[in-house]
Design a protein around this motif. Structure first.
Motif, mmCIF file in Angstrom:
data_model
loop_
_atom_site.group_PDB
_atom_site.id
_atom_site.type_symbol
_atom_site.label_atom_id
_atom_site.label_comp_id
_atom_site.label_asym_id
_atom_site.label_seq_id
_atom_site.Cartn_x
_atom_site.Cartn_y
_atom_site.Cartn_z
ATOM 1 N N LEU A 210 6.872 0.719 -13.924
ATOM 2 C CA LEU A 210 8.217 0.334 -13.489
ATOM 3 C C LEU A 210 8.769 -0.730 -14.418
ATOM 4 O O LEU A 210 8.060 -1.658 -14.804
ATOM 5 C CB LEU A 210 8.181 -0.216 -12.066
ATOM 6 N N GLU A 211 10.019 -0.582 -14.766
ATOM 7 C CA GLU A 211 10.744 -1.592 -15.520
ATOM 8 C C GLU A 211 12.219 -1.430 -15.189
ATOM 9 O O GLU A 211 12.652 -0.385 -14.692
ATOM 10 C CB GLU A 211 10.497 -1.435 -17.015
ATOM 11 N N PRO A 212 13.019 -2.454 -15.433
ATOM 12 C CA PRO A 212 14.460 -2.322 -15.180
ATOM 13 C C PRO A 212 15.087 -1.360 -16.202
ATOM 14 O O PRO A 212 14.664 -1.360 -17.360
ATOM 15 C CB PRO A 212 14.992 -3.735 -15.394
ATOM 16 N N LEU A 213 16.028 -0.563 -15.821
ATOM 17 C CA LEU A 213 16.483 -0.222 -14.497
ATOM 18 C C LEU A 213 15.894 1.140 -14.165
ATOM 19 O O LEU A 213 16.236 2.130 -14.826
ATOM 20 C CB LEU A 213 18.004 -0.143 -14.445
ATOM 21 N N THR A 214 15.017 1.212 -13.212
ATOM 22 C CA THR A 214 14.382 2.463 -12.787
ATOM 23 C C THR A 214 14.883 2.829 -11.399
ATOM 24 O O THR A 214 15.010 1.971 -10.529
ATOM 25 C CB THR A 214 12.856 2.314 -12.769
ATOM 26 N N VAL A 215 15.164 4.119 -11.214
ATOM 27 C CA VAL A 215 15.568 4.638 -9.902
ATOM 28 C C VAL A 215 14.448 5.517 -9.366
ATOM 29 O O VAL A 215 13.975 6.431 -10.052
ATOM 30 C CB VAL A 215 16.871 5.456 -9.989
ATOM 31 N N HIS A 216 14.022 5.227 -8.148
ATOM 32 C CA HIS A 216 12.988 6.017 -7.483
ATOM 33 C C HIS A 216 13.566 6.578 -6.185
ATOM 34 O O HIS A 216 14.290 5.885 -5.471
ATOM 35 C CB HIS A 216 11.766 5.140 -7.171
ATOM 36 N N TYR A 217 13.257 7.835 -5.901
ATOM 37 C CA TYR A 217 13.699 8.452 -4.645
ATOM 38 C C TYR A 217 12.506 9.024 -3.910
ATOM 39 O O TYR A 217 11.638 9.675 -4.519
ATOM 40 C CB TYR A 217 14.704 9.591 -4.909
ATOM 41 N N ALA A 218 12.456 8.784 -2.616
ATOM 42 C CA ALA A 218 11.454 9.401 -1.748
ATOM 43 C C ALA A 218 12.157 9.914 -0.504
ATOM 44 O O ALA A 218 12.856 9.161 0.189
ATOM 45 C CB ALA A 218 10.363 8.403 -1.368
ATOM 46 N N GLY A 219 11.995 11.192 -0.233
ATOM 47 C CA GLY A 219 12.577 11.761 0.974
ATOM 48 C C GLY A 219 11.819 11.309 2.210
ATOM 49 O O GLY A 219 10.735 10.718 2.137
ATOM 50 N N ALA A 220 12.390 11.585 3.355
ATOM 51 C CA ALA A 220 11.747 11.250 4.628
ATOM 52 C C ALA A 220 10.342 11.853 4.685
ATOM 53 O O ALA A 220 10.126 12.982 4.254
ATOM 54 C CB ALA A 220 12.589 11.770 5.783
ATOM 55 N N TYR A 221 9.399 11.065 5.180
ATOM 56 C CA TYR A 221 8.013 11.499 5.366
ATOM 57 C C TYR A 221 7.350 11.935 4.053
ATOM 58 O O TYR A 221 6.443 12.751 4.052
ATOM 59 C CB TYR A 221 7.925 12.609 6.419
ATOM 60 N N PRO B 223 0.818 -1.218 0.000
ATOM 61 C CA PRO B 223 0.000 0.000 0.000
ATOM 62 C C PRO B 223 0.848 1.262 0.000
ATOM 63 O O PRO B 223 2.045 1.246 0.313
ATOM 64 C CB PRO B 223 -0.798 -0.127 1.298
ATOM 65 N N ALA B 224 0.220 2.374 -0.351
ATOM 66 C CA ALA B 224 0.892 3.666 -0.267
ATOM 67 C C ALA B 224 1.385 3.882 1.164
ATOM 68 O O ALA B 224 0.677 3.601 2.136
ATOM 69 C CB ALA B 224 -0.066 4.778 -0.674
ATOM 70 N N HIS B 225 2.629 4.361 1.281
ATOM 71 C CA HIS B 225 3.232 4.473 2.610
ATOM 72 C C HIS B 225 4.357 5.496 2.583
ATOM 73 O O HIS B 225 4.653 6.112 1.558
ATOM 74 C CB HIS B 225 3.765 3.112 3.077
ATOM 75 N N SER C 104 -2.335 5.830 5.729
ATOM 76 C CA SER C 104 -3.509 5.970 6.593
ATOM 77 C C SER C 104 -3.145 6.336 8.030
ATOM 78 O O SER C 104 -3.985 6.850 8.766
ATOM 79 C CB SER C 104 -4.321 4.669 6.584
ATOM 80 N N ASP C 105 -1.877 6.092 8.447
ATOM 81 C CA ASP C 105 -1.447 6.464 9.803
ATOM 82 C C ASP C 105 -1.010 7.925 9.813
ATOM 83 O O ASP C 105 0.164 8.265 10.002
ATOM 84 C CB ASP C 105 -0.295 5.570 10.263
#
Length: 257
Positions: free
Chosen positions: A83-94, A59-61, A124-125
């Motif tokens: 998404l497919e190889p080679l994909t880079v994803h970045y998510a910062g804190a929170y 789930p989304a988080h 959801s939290d």
């Protein structure tokens, strides 16, 4: 500080993890630890491989630490993005992202963090979310180089697939001919880099890193100590920014630590 992520560590730590999300039937994920530098709350570089089963959904988080994900096999989507190889994803804190959906072939991806963290926090939290800047980026697919093509290079080639931003976030892919030094242009504002070998091999002293193996180097370490192996090397440099000050714990005098 230099830390290494190795296949030998991964093979020794791979395990099945049954996970249940949103009341659905459990899905069996697999996890293996490639880089483990302890659990220091300020600097403990961590890389693990997740094998997400076909047609499963995480789930989304969000997480409390900055992180990269490198998708190396399979298919699926993250939110509305394929998404497919080679994909880079970045998510910062929170920073929320997802859901992470595996297609019919499943998904394999590395989760890469400068600071150890356990688990995820569902969107959801909301009471666990902290106000502050949100940071998200995705680049790819990046074509994996053949060792034949690397051996024909006359000089190193650097591709800024995500140019280094003012906050230090960036992704550079280097292609090195055999024996070439990894002389990367590291801007003063760039974050500490993770190095992931995409093809060929990379050496640092007696340490040799093959495909999918990795290293983490703080800014006081010289990237020129790394050289390509006899077949050359293709390396992803993932520059990780500092965690936003809004998310750093307050000190007794009201400042940030």
């Amino acid at each position: 500080m230099i830390a290494y992520g190795t296949r030998a560590r991964a093979e020794a730590t791979r395990r099945a993890i049954p996970l249940r999300f949103d009341g659905a039937e459990p899905s069996v994920f697999h996890k293996s630890e490639w880089m483990d530098a302890g659990q220091d709350p300020h600097l403990s570089p961590t890389i693990f491989l997740v094998e997400q089963p076909p047609n499963s959904v995480a789930p989304a988080h969000f997480h409390r630490q900055n992180q990269f994900q490198l998708f190396i096999e399979g298919d699926g989507s993250i939110g509305r993005h394929p998404l497919e190889p080679l994909t880079v994803h970045y998510a910062g804190a929170y920073t929320g992202y997802g859901p992470l959906v595996a297609g019919a072939s499943g998904l394999k991806y590395f989760t890469i963090r400068p600071v150890y963290e356990s688990g995820l926090i569902p969107i959801s939290d909301r009471d666990k979310m902290v106000r502050g800047p949100k940071r998200h980026a995705q680049v790819g697919p990046i074509a994996a180089a053949s060792t034949d093509s690397l051996q024909t290079l006359s000089a190193p080639v650097f591709d800024d697939v995500l140019p280094v931003a003012e906050d230090g976030l960036g992704v550079v892919v280097a292609k090195l001919p055999p024996g070439a030094a990894l002389v990367a242009q590291r801007p003063a504002h760039a974050g500490d880099p993770f190095l992931v070998v995409l093809a060929g091999s990379l050496r640092n002293g007696e340490q040799e890193l093959g495909r999918w193996e990795s290293a983490f180097a703080t800014s006081d370490e010289a990237l020129t100590d790394f050289t390509a192996g006899p077949e050359g090397a293709q390396v992803a440099l993932l520059y990780t920014p500092q965690k936003a000050s809004a998310y750093m714990p307050a000190t007794a005098d009201g400042g940030q630590c």
